[in-house]
Design an enzyme around this catalytic site. Structure first.
Site, PDB file in Angstrom:
ATOM      1  CE  LYS A 175      -3.374   2.366   2.656  1.00  0.00           C
ATOM      2  NZ  LYS A 175      -4.431   2.365   3.694  1.00  0.00           N
ATOM      3  CE  LYS A 228      -5.968   2.095  -0.649  1.00  0.00           C
ATOM      4  NZ  LYS A 228      -6.228   2.211   0.880  1.00  0.00           N
TER       5      LYS A 228
END
Ligand code: PBG
Ligand code: ZN
Length: 305
Positions: A175, A228
């Site tokens: 992330k 992500k």
């Protein structure tokens, strides 16, 4: 002859549940996305059911926020009540619960703080409590998005100890500290009050580091690993899919959604074609699961075409 296909079952649709009554708040920067209070969430669930999408990712927005994110692990908290309601009335919907403290802390950071510092190890215990509380409420999958080190192992241990041995973990593993989360922070009311998330989220320039984070989460017991954002990180998805024999999820995040919606509204792009192209690109790169705010539209376009 087509090599890549999107199935409705690949899609996960994020929803936002806010404390209070009779609320349906539009998120200005994300046209089509609303915050619902629990008593009005059925409207959204009916739309989801009709679309054929069977998985949702739930974010709760409590009224009370404090330093220790108390509402995150309150069994009567807004997220827990929403999950109980959804699983009671729509048992076939797979509920994935996002686990992070930023919607629940007064300072908006993903972990506990001391001064201006994020306390990694102290935060783990709170993430464990939150995960167990959400599993008790009926969450089918636990999805830690906080990016603290060691949280997957800690949460796995806590779930097992509480007899949730069959509850999978979908870890936000790679992330990035991305500007693409901007609109989400309006939707989830989770913007940090000071500083940024760079001490715990990843530097956008790093790929090797992403592979280490993914490997760590696998070693700690993650069942699904996530990259992500998605579109600006297709190279990371690709490398992860070639390296790991694991289900990879990609999060087509809020900023990616808002840019498409804004350009479509101006008439500058063809929304359906752009969105389907983006979906194909994310799958072509190697993701199996796509978390996207476009999910209900994509499902409709798949059905009519
Ligand atoms: C919470 C969380 C964020 C997103 C998912 N979970 C925001 C953040 O880390 O600031 C982003 C989702 C999106 O932008 O659509 N940690
Ligand atoms: Zn967070």
């Amino acid at each position: 002859m087509r090599e890549t296909h999107i199935d409705i079952s690949d899609l996960v649709y994020p929803i936002f549940v806010i404390e209070g009554e009779n609320i349906k708040n539009p998120v200005e920067s994300m046209p089509g996305i609303y915050q619902y209070s629990v008593d009005r969430i059925d409207e959204e669930l009916e739309r989801i059911n009709e679309s054929g999408v069977s998985s949702i990712l739930i974010f709760g927005i409590p009224e009370h926020k404090d330093e220790k994110a108390s509402e995150a692990y309150n069994d009567e908290g807004v997220t827990q009540r929403a999950i109980r309601h959804i699983k009671g009335k729509y048992p076939d919907i797979i509920v994935i619960a996002d686990v992070c403290l930023c919607e629940y802390t007064s300072h908006g950071h993903c972990g506990l703080i001391c001064g201006n510092e994020i306390l990694n190890d102290e935060t783990l215990e709170y993430l464990c409590r939150m995960s167990v509380s959400l599993a008790k409420a009926g969450a089918d999958i636990i999805a830690p998005s906080d990016m603290m080190d060691g949280r997957v192992a800690a949460i796995r241990g806590a779930l097992d100890e509480n007899n949730f041995i069959n509850t999978p973990i979908m870890a936000y593993s790679a992330k990035y500290a991305s500007a693409y989360y901007g609109p989400f922070r309006e939707a989830a009311d989770s913007a940090p009050k000071f500083g940024d998330r760079k001490s715990y989220q990843m530097d956008v320039a790093n790929v090797k580091m992403a592979m280490r984070e993914l490997q760590d989460d696998i070693d700690e017991g993650a069942d699904i690993i996530m990259v992500k954002p998605a579109l600006a990180y297709l190279d990371v998805i690709k490398e992860a899919s070639q390296r790991f024999d694991y289900t990879i999820a990609a999060y087509n995040v809020s900023g990616e959604y808002s840019m498409v919606k804004a350009a479509a509204k101006m008439g500058w792009i063809d929304e359906e074609r752009i969105v389907m192209e983006n979906m194909i690109a994310i799958k072509r790169a190697g993701a199996k699961i796509i978390i996207t705010y476009h999910a209900l539209d994509v499902a409709r376009w798949i059905r009519v075409n």
